[in-house]
Design a protein around this motif. Structure first.
Motif, PDB file in Angstrom:
ATOM      1  N   THR A 142      -1.857   0.722   6.973  1.00 52.44           N
ATOM      2  CA  THR A 142      -3.069   0.419   6.212  1.00 52.44           C
ATOM      3  C   THR A 142      -3.966  -0.537   6.977  1.00 52.44           C
ATOM      4  O   THR A 142      -5.198  -0.396   6.966  1.00 52.44           O
ATOM      5  N   ASN A 268      -2.477  -0.667  -5.474  1.00 56.54           N
ATOM      6  CA  ASN A 268      -3.528   0.106  -4.815  1.00 56.54           C
ATOM      7  C   ASN A 268      -2.997   0.787  -3.561  1.00 56.54           C
ATOM      8  O   ASN A 268      -3.389   1.916  -3.242  1.00 56.54           O
ATOM      9  N   GLN A 269      -2.108   0.085  -2.849  1.00 59.50           N
ATOM     10  CA  GLN A 269      -1.501   0.675  -1.655  1.00 59.50           C
ATOM     11  C   GLN A 269      -0.722   1.944  -2.005  1.00 59.50           C
ATOM     12  O   GLN A 269      -0.744   2.940  -1.262  1.00 59.50           O
ATOM     13  N   LEU A 270      -0.047   1.932  -3.163  1.00 59.12           N
ATOM     14  CA  LEU A 270       0.748   3.077  -3.614  1.00 59.12           C
ATOM     15  C   LEU A 270      -0.069   4.058  -4.457  1.00 59.12           C
ATOM     16  O   LEU A 270       0.484   5.037  -4.966  1.00 59.12           O
ATOM     17  N   GLN A 271      -1.359   3.742  -4.627  1.00 60.31           N
ATOM     18  CA  GLN A 271      -2.288   4.629  -5.335  1.00 60.31           C
ATOM     19  C   GLN A 271      -1.820   4.919  -6.767  1.00 60.31           C
ATOM     20  O   GLN A 271      -1.770   6.065  -7.218  1.00 60.31           O
ATOM     21  N   ILE A 272      -1.485   3.832  -7.479  1.00 60.56           N
ATOM     22  CA  ILE A 272      -1.048   3.946  -8.863  1.00 60.56           C
ATOM     23  C   ILE A 272      -2.264   3.997  -9.783  1.00 60.56           C
ATOM     24  O   ILE A 272      -3.200   3.201  -9.654  1.00 60.56           O
ATOM     25  N   GLU A 273      -2.257   4.925 -10.727  1.00 60.05           N
ATOM     26  CA  GLU A 273      -3.369   5.057 -11.675  1.00 60.05           C
ATOM     27  C   GLU A 273      -3.374   3.863 -12.641  1.00 60.05           C
ATOM     28  O   GLU A 273      -2.321   3.369 -13.041  1.00 60.05           O
ATOM     29  N   SER A 275      -4.122   0.818 -12.033  1.00 56.32           N
ATOM     30  CA  SER A 275      -3.319  -0.202 -11.349  1.00 56.32           C
ATOM     31  C   SER A 275      -3.530  -1.601 -11.907  1.00 56.32           C
ATOM     32  O   SER A 275      -2.575  -2.383 -12.006  1.00 56.32           O
TER      33      SER A 275
END
Length: 324
Positions: A142, A268-273, A275
């Motif tokens: 990232t 955010n790094q794991l793209q969680i809805e 978040s």
């Protein structure tokens, strides 16, 4: 302290900003769907973690020839946890050493050295775990992508500002005589004594450290399951390791704000809805079971066997300035 207090308000302000940005309807709907079966064992896990840490500290004390009963050691450790939460500068280790000194009459080096080594074991474990967490969550990739983006200069500016804040904080505490390193220097906590404790009790202390953190990680995994957080167990562990490191930044009170910021970064790094909303719910439960519950245990111990903060401060200052 005049400068240090506003610095700690930075985390509070950031926390309030995150709360302001959150969707409360989404938070409420997620609260309604909490699976409470995962919550019930958490107070027990908190108590077991405290017990393992107190046992580790007792092993270090025994090497020094300091023999306290398991109950006395447990109470002193619990009081240290409580003091570490309600006082600035993480004075819990100094407080539990003072408690032992009051009850036994041992000198400061003997009372404090074991607390310092006890803390060093935690820091060493978390340092190694942080390296794993950073690579497990692919943060280096990232960062490489970020360098090529237009946001890079903005991020560099934030890092520089944080660096300046930390320097100012350390300068203020150095001038005021409240620096941890200054205290340790004046109280003559030697490396030889620390090495002696670790050479005798080191293997058992390392085992207890792993067991305590195993319970800690299990607690956070159960928390994540209770709110149906869409993360793997390894991802939850990696996230909470980074959250723990962020909580040590001297710009907040009990990690408020810095904890949420790091957890949101991982989300955010794991793209969680959703978040932000997931972060605030998880963080609130984390605060209850990792701060309020052990802190309450320590408060009960403190209430039953109180210590004088005035005497504590005066004795520390007397040792630093050479007064008896």
């Amino acid at each position: 302290m005049v400068v240090a207090t506003p610095l700690r308000l930075i985390g509070i302000i950031f926390f309030l900003y995150l709360v302001w940005q959150a969707d409360f309807h989404s938070i409420y709907s997620k609260w309604e769907r909490i699976t409470w079966i995962y919550i019930f064992p958490l107070p027990l896990l908190s108590g077991l973690m405290l017990t393992l840490r107190a046992l580790r500290w007792r092993l270090l004390l025994n090497v020094q020839g300091v023999y306290l009963s398991p109950q006395t050691t447990w109470i002193a450790y619990a009081i240290g946890v409580f003091c570490g939460i309600v006082t600035p500068g993480r004075l819990g280790d100094l407080a539990k050493a003072f408690y032992v000194r009051e009850r036994t009459g041992f000198d400061w080096p003997r009372s404090l050295s074991s607390a310092v080594v006890d803390r060093a074991l935690d820091i060493g474990f978390m340092g190694l775990a942080t390296l794993w967490a950073i690579f497990y969550l692919e943060f280096p990739n990232t960062v490489i992508s970020l360098i090529s983006s237009t946001s890079f200069l903005f991020v560099i500016g934030l890092i520089f500002a944080l660096f300046i804040i930390i320097i100012v904080f350390m300068k203020v505490f150095s001038d005021s005589g409240n620096n941890w390193f200054l205290v340790l220097n004046h109280l003559k906590i030697g490396l030889a004594e620390a090495k002696g404790m670790l050479s005798v009790a080191g293997p058992n202390c390392v085992i207890l450290t792993f067991l305590a953190y195993g319970l800690y990680f299990l607690l956070t995994i159960l928390l994540a399951k209770s709110i149906s957080m869409p993360l793997l167990a390894g991802q939850v562990v990696a996230a909470i390791i980074l959250v723990g490191i962020a909580s040590y930044l001297p710009i907040s009170i009990a990690g408020l704000g810095t904890r949420e910021a790091m957890l949101l970064l991982v989300m955010n790094q794991l793209q969680i809805e959703n978040s932000l909303e997931v972060t605030l719910i998880f963080s609130s439960l984390f605060f209850v079971f990792c701060f309020v519950v052990p802190g309450s245990i320590g408060f009960i111990c403190f209430w039953r066997q109180p210590m004088s903060f005035t005497d504590f401060r005066n004795e520390i200052q007397g040792e630093i300035h050479g007064r008896s």
